[in-house]
Design a protein around this motif. Structure first.
Motif, mmCIF file in Angstrom:
data_model
loop_
_atom_site.group_PDB
_atom_site.id
_atom_site.type_symbol
_atom_site.label_atom_id
_atom_site.label_comp_id
_atom_site.label_asym_id
_atom_site.label_seq_id
_atom_site.Cartn_x
_atom_site.Cartn_y
_atom_site.Cartn_z
ATOM 1 N N PHE A 16 0.828 -1.196 0.000
ATOM 2 C CA PHE A 16 0.000 0.000 0.000
ATOM 3 C C PHE A 16 0.870 1.257 0.000
ATOM 4 C CE2 PHE A 16 -2.308 -3.088 2.856
ATOM 5 C CZ PHE A 16 -3.127 -3.586 1.851
ATOM 6 N N GLU A 17 0.407 2.274 -0.720
ATOM 7 C CA GLU A 17 1.132 3.541 -0.761
ATOM 8 C C GLU A 17 0.333 4.631 -0.054
ATOM 9 O OE1 GLU A 17 3.183 4.958 -4.407
ATOM 10 O OE2 GLU A 17 1.823 6.680 -4.245
ATOM 11 N N ASN A 41 -2.069 -7.643 6.627
ATOM 12 C CA ASN A 41 -0.714 -8.207 6.617
ATOM 13 C C ASN A 41 0.023 -7.933 5.306
ATOM 14 O OD1 ASN A 41 1.455 -9.591 7.780
ATOM 15 N ND2 ASN A 41 0.818 -11.540 6.864
ATOM 16 N N PRO A 42 0.151 -6.656 4.925
ATOM 17 C CA PRO A 42 0.833 -6.344 3.663
ATOM 18 C C PRO A 42 2.310 -6.713 3.704
ATOM 19 C CG PRO A 42 0.533 -4.343 4.951
ATOM 20 C CD PRO A 42 -0.243 -5.428 5.656
ATOM 21 N N THR A 43 2.868 -6.963 2.540
ATOM 22 C CA THR A 43 4.292 -7.246 2.421
ATOM 23 C C THR A 43 5.105 -6.015 2.815
ATOM 24 O OG1 THR A 43 3.731 -8.678 0.554
ATOM 25 C CG2 THR A 43 6.059 -8.130 0.845
ATOM 26 N N CYS A 70 4.323 0.738 14.062
ATOM 27 C CA CYS A 70 3.542 -0.290 13.378
ATOM 28 C C CYS A 70 4.410 -1.516 13.080
ATOM 29 C CB CYS A 70 2.980 0.250 12.061
ATOM 30 S SG CYS A 70 2.037 1.788 12.231
ATOM 31 N N ASN A 71 3.762 -2.628 12.960
ATOM 32 C CA ASN A 71 4.470 -3.867 12.634
ATOM 33 C C ASN A 71 4.475 -4.045 11.113
ATOM 34 O OD1 ASN A 71 5.794 -6.324 12.983
ATOM 35 N ND2 ASN A 71 3.859 -7.459 13.104
ATOM 36 N N HIS A 271 0.233 -3.384 -5.890
ATOM 37 C CA HIS A 271 0.565 -2.218 -5.066
ATOM 38 C C HIS A 271 -0.586 -1.226 -5.189
ATOM 39 C CE1 HIS A 271 3.288 0.506 -2.943
ATOM 40 N NE2 HIS A 271 2.981 1.458 -3.817
ATOM 41 N N PHE A 272 -1.279 -0.975 -4.085
ATOM 42 C CA PHE A 272 -2.474 -0.136 -4.114
ATOM 43 C C PHE A 272 -2.146 1.310 -3.746
ATOM 44 C CE2 PHE A 272 -4.168 -4.386 -3.617
ATOM 45 C CZ PHE A 272 -5.280 -4.376 -4.447
#
Length: 293
Positions: A16-17, A41-43, A70-71, A271-272
């Motif tokens: 995500f951007e 759980n994004p990369t 953030c994790n 990639h959003f």
């Protein structure tokens, strides 16, 4: 963690951007969005950098806050236009000091209104491949470096073939992966990947997806970056442009179909471009999650 290494060991990346907000209230809203999207759980996630370094301090602050609170694996965008090499080095050293390992290396846009008068710093990097080279010269393999890709060609490039020539220079300089500019017709992406393959370029290229939730806003973005919005989609959106709910519904449906097609054709990831909002991205993810391997 380094994104280049992560991509070697997973089938499909989801990322995500975000952009750095101008106000404390906007930043609070952004971090509510991040909390919503963190559940997916994004990369990795990334934070943009304004034209001519106009968001420099805000970008650094948001990147640092995500890294600390953030994790998430976070990637900082860095544009070289308007910066001396000393300034670029200082930014990178600051990121290294806090443990940021991922950079999206970009030329960047000339600030609006300065197209004719803009002066490049004499001791700087004029192009993204020079920035990639500089990062490698100064920091070796510490940073995992991503770059931009343009399925329809960069707006300033005379041809797609010429654009790919310059993309190859970024790869040869040390880029490990790429994220594409937004596109709305997957055929452009598939053609682009075929052309890269013919040039022997095989780094991961992640498609950039922009869900349309505000038609006129996205239309302006598309014009700026040279992305084609299919005629039938434009016609659908124009009929309902005064109804935000209908626009969002059509946009989410379209982006979902686009993502499904890309996933079925074995893309390395999605990639959003979130525009700092979570609703559309969460809904699209819900619909496509069974296709993510």
């Amino acid at each position: 963690m380094k994104i280049g290494e992560i991509l070697k060991h997973i089938n499909t990346s989801i990322s995500f951007e975000f952009f750095p907000p101008k106000t404390p209230e906007g930043e609070d809203q952004l971090f509510r969005t991040i909390k919503d999207l963190e559940k997916l759980n994004p990369t990795f996630v990334s934070v943009t950098y304004g034209a001519g370094g106009s968001t420099r301090e805000r970008t650094i602050r948001v990147v640092k806050r995500i890294h600390e609170q953030c994790n998430l694996t976070v990637m900082a965008h860095l544009t070289c236009i308007g910066h001396s090499k000393k300034e670029i080095y200082d930014i990178l050293k600051g990121y290294k000091d806090i443990g940021i390992q991922n950079i999206l290396a970009l030329r960047g846009d000339i600030p609006q209104g300065q197209e004719e008068s803009f002066v490049f710093p004499p001791d700087g990097c004029r192009y993204a491949n020079e920035l990639v080279s500089f990062i490698r010269e100064q920091f070796g393999d510490y940073f995992s470096i991503g770059v931009a890709a343009y399925p329809e060609g960069h707006p300033e490039s005379p041809s797609l073939e010429k654009d790919i020539y310059y993309f190859k220079k970024k790869v040869e300089a040390g880029a490990e992966f790429a994220i594409t500019q937004m596109f709305f017709d997957n055929s452009y992406f598939y053609r682009y990947m075929d052309l890269l393959s013919k040039e022997g370029i095989n780094i991961p290229v992640i498609p950039g997806i922009m869900p349309i939730t505000n038609f006129r806003q996205i239309e302006k973005f598309a014009v700026m970056c040279g992305a084609t919005i299919p005629k039938d989609l434009v016609e659908k959106l124009e009929k309902v442009e005064n109804s935000p709910e209908e626009v969002a519904k059509i946009g989410i449906d379209y982006a979902t179909e686009q993502c499904e097609d890309l996933l079925k054709n074995g893309v390395k990831g999605l990639h959003f471009y979130t525009l700092n909002k979570s609703k559309a991205t969460v809904e699209i993810y819900r619909r496509i999650k069974d296709l993510i391997k």
